[in-house]
Design a protein around this motif. Sequence first.
Motif, PDB file in Angstrom:
ATOM      1  N   VAL A  64      44.351  38.800  49.690  1.00 45.01           N
ATOM      2  CA  VAL A  64      44.101  40.440  50.573  1.00 45.01           C
ATOM      3  C   VAL A  64      43.799  41.871  49.640  1.00 45.01           C
ATOM      4  CG1 VAL A  64      46.663  40.550  51.697  1.00 45.01           C
ATOM      5  CG2 VAL A  64      46.904  41.206  49.879  1.00 45.01           C
ATOM      6  N   ASP A  65      43.480  42.854  49.967  1.00 48.34           N
ATOM      7  CA  ASP A  65      42.762  43.564  49.187  1.00 48.34           C
ATOM      8  C   ASP A  65      43.455  44.575  49.554  1.00 48.34           C
ATOM      9  OD1 ASP A  65      40.117  42.175  49.196  1.00 48.34           O
ATOM     10  OD2 ASP A  65      40.413  42.348  50.998  1.00 48.34           O
ATOM     11  N   TRP A 124      50.697  52.517  47.100  1.00 47.21           N
ATOM     12  CA  TRP A 124      49.970  51.038  47.569  1.00 47.21           C
ATOM     13  C   TRP A 124      49.234  51.286  46.317  1.00 47.21           C
ATOM     14  CZ3 TRP A 124      47.044  53.833  52.420  1.00 47.21           C
ATOM     15  CH2 TRP A 124      47.975  54.188  53.426  1.00 47.21           C
ATOM     16  N   LEU A 125      48.845  49.193  46.156  1.00 51.24           N
ATOM     17  CA  LEU A 125      48.803  48.231  45.305  1.00 51.24           C
ATOM     18  C   LEU A 125      47.005  47.932  45.390  1.00 51.24           C
ATOM     19  CD1 LEU A 125      51.420  46.451  43.724  1.00 51.24           C
ATOM     20  CD2 LEU A 125      50.397  48.910  43.053  1.00 51.24           C
ATOM     21  N   LEU A 126      46.505  48.278  44.947  1.00 53.65           N
ATOM     22  CA  LEU A 126      45.021  47.851  44.780  1.00 53.65           C
ATOM     23  C   LEU A 126      44.863  47.197  43.162  1.00 53.65           C
ATOM     24  CD1 LEU A 126      42.483  50.903  45.345  1.00 53.65           C
ATOM     25  CD2 LEU A 126      42.663  49.061  46.950  1.00 53.65           C
ATOM     26  N   ARG A 127      44.211  45.901  43.213  1.00 53.12           N
ATOM     27  CA  ARG A 127      43.860  45.430  42.105  1.00 53.12           C
ATOM     28  C   ARG A 127      43.074  46.247  40.892  1.00 53.12           C
ATOM     29  NH1 ARG A 127      42.727  41.294  45.638  1.00 53.12           N
ATOM     30  NH2 ARG A 127      40.546  42.281  46.396  1.00 53.12           N
ATOM     31  N   LEU A 139      37.980  43.137  55.381  1.00 57.56           N
ATOM     32  CA  LEU A 139      39.123  43.555  54.443  1.00 57.56           C
ATOM     33  C   LEU A 139      40.537  43.895  55.170  1.00 57.56           C
ATOM     34  CD1 LEU A 139      39.699  46.205  52.434  1.00 57.56           C
ATOM     35  CD2 LEU A 139      40.225  47.959  53.902  1.00 57.56           C
ATOM     36  N   ARG A 140      41.165  43.101  53.972  1.00 57.81           N
ATOM     37  CA  ARG A 140      42.676  42.129  54.531  1.00 57.81           C
ATOM     38  C   ARG A 140      43.967  43.671  53.577  1.00 57.81           C
ATOM     39  NH1 ARG A 140      40.147  38.624  53.527  1.00 57.81           N
ATOM     40  NH2 ARG A 140      39.534  37.097  55.788  1.00 57.81           N
ATOM     41  N   ARG A 147      36.314  53.944  60.803  1.00 54.58           N
ATOM     42  CA  ARG A 147      35.535  54.048  59.532  1.00 54.58           C
ATOM     43  C   ARG A 147      34.359  53.731  59.017  1.00 54.58           C
ATOM     44  NH1 ARG A 147      39.871  59.263  58.177  1.00 54.58           N
ATOM     45  NH2 ARG A 147      40.146  59.575  60.769  1.00 54.58           N
ATOM     46  N   SER A 148      35.141  52.233  58.118  1.00 56.10           N
ATOM     47  CA  SER A 148      34.732  51.500  57.442  1.00 56.10           C
ATOM     48  C   SER A 148      32.689  51.111  58.048  1.00 56.10           C
ATOM     49  CB  SER A 148      35.107  50.935  56.474  1.00 56.10           C
ATOM     50  OG  SER A 148      35.916  49.434  57.572  1.00 56.10           O
ATOM     51  N   GLY A 149      33.730  50.157  59.306  1.00 52.50           N
ATOM     52  CA  GLY A 149      32.567  49.517  60.179  1.00 52.50           C
ATOM     53  C   GLY A 149      33.015  47.806  59.981  1.00 52.50           C
ATOM     54  N   LEU A 150      33.876  47.942  58.791  1.00 54.03           N
ATOM     55  CA  LEU A 150      34.930  46.387  58.625  1.00 54.03           C
ATOM     56  C   LEU A 150      35.823  45.549  59.481  1.00 54.03           C
ATOM     57  CD1 LEU A 150      35.270  47.412  55.096  1.00 54.03           C
ATOM     58  CD2 LEU A 150      33.251  45.506  55.678  1.00 54.03           C
ATOM     59  N   ARG A 151      35.989  44.420  59.351  1.00 58.19           N
ATOM     60  CA  ARG A 151      36.834  43.661  60.365  1.00 58.19           C
ATOM     61  C   ARG A 151      38.557  43.887  59.568  1.00 58.19           C
ATOM     62  NH1 ARG A 151      39.411  38.971  60.895  1.00 58.19           N
ATOM     63  NH2 ARG A 151      40.596  38.681  63.284  1.00 58.19           N
ATOM     64  N   VAL A 152      39.624  44.864  60.091  1.00 61.78           N
ATOM     65  CA  VAL A 152      40.845  45.269  59.202  1.00 61.78           C
ATOM     66  C   VAL A 152      41.834  44.269  59.576  1.00 61.78           C
ATOM     67  CG1 VAL A 152      41.911  46.519  58.927  1.00 61.78           C
ATOM     68  CG2 VAL A 152      40.037  47.179  58.369  1.00 61.78           C
ATOM     69  N   GLU A 153      42.376  43.575  58.504  1.00 57.36           N
ATOM     70  CA  GLU A 153      43.254  41.932  59.345  1.00 57.36           C
ATOM     71  C   GLU A 153      44.626  42.877  57.989  1.00 57.36           C
ATOM     72  OE1 GLU A 153      42.156  39.009  57.876  1.00 57.36           O
ATOM     73  OE2 GLU A 153      40.844  37.592  59.465  1.00 57.36           O
ATOM     74  N   VAL A 154      45.704  42.575  58.552  1.00 60.58           N
ATOM     75  CA  VAL A 154      46.399  42.894  58.753  1.00 60.58           C
ATOM     76  C   VAL A 154      48.163  41.365  58.577  1.00 60.58           C
ATOM     77  CG1 VAL A 154      49.285  43.980  58.568  1.00 60.58           C
ATOM     78  CG2 VAL A 154      47.559  45.461  60.056  1.00 60.58           C
TER      79      VAL A 154
END
Length: 264
Positions: free
Chosen positions: A113-114, A245-248, A56-57, A88-95
């Motif tokens: 990015v997400d 914040w913004l999401l698609r 997740l980015r 909490r998600s189990g995902l790798r989170v990048e900034v």
Amino acid sequence: MRSRLFTLRSLTYLAGLVAIIALMLYLHHQARKRADSTDSTPIIRDYPEIRREGTLRLCTSYNEGGIKAQGGELSGLVYDLAKVLQQRSGLRVEVVLENNWEKALTYLSSGQVDLVTRPTASTSDIDTTRFRLFGQEHSGPIFLIQRRADSTTFVTSQIQLSGRTITLPLASPYRLFLEHLSEEIGEAIHLEEDSLYQAEQLAMQVASGKIDYTICTDKEAQRFKTLFPELDCTLPLSYSFRTAWLLRRAAPALSDSLSLWLKK
């Protein structure tokens, strides 16, 4: 005989030229159709696609990104958020750090990015067919940044800004508020955009005398009081407003997942 042969050759050349032009126009039209089709097709990257990739980015500006702590580890609100989401998600989170607002929106719409975690004013000119606001909350007012000791530029009321120039980051979501303020006081406030710098760097330019004014949020105003004691950040230019914040728009499952992770 020669005249007829010359005419026949001319007609042949002309027919060939017409055929080539027609082919070029056709190919150009097809290319435009493919480009338009690509541009109008929404990126399919929702929670299932993110889960399959495992990453997740988050995208934010350098100022929002935080600072380096001891040991070289990055710390700050966005990195704290990334740690929480990763746990909490189990995902790798990048900034991903990007100061340019338009580029950040391009990254989001293209799936690079997400989630854009730069606070965005809910009344900003956001394309709601492509993006959705997420995590709305109330924020304090916008404050003017000016030099405390400069009597030639120091103002104590909003109306004194008439005819003056405020420098903003490029594509600032707060430009709309200042345009409304200019209308309210009935005098022009000139707005300039800086394509390189965000609030903290522009505050430095105010302190050095390169520009006269910029703006900051209430949270930034509190921080700048310590960083730049020569600056005044006490004149509010707006009432409190909502930020998000913004999401698609095409990522409803990710929106639901983020709501669940951040509620815990």
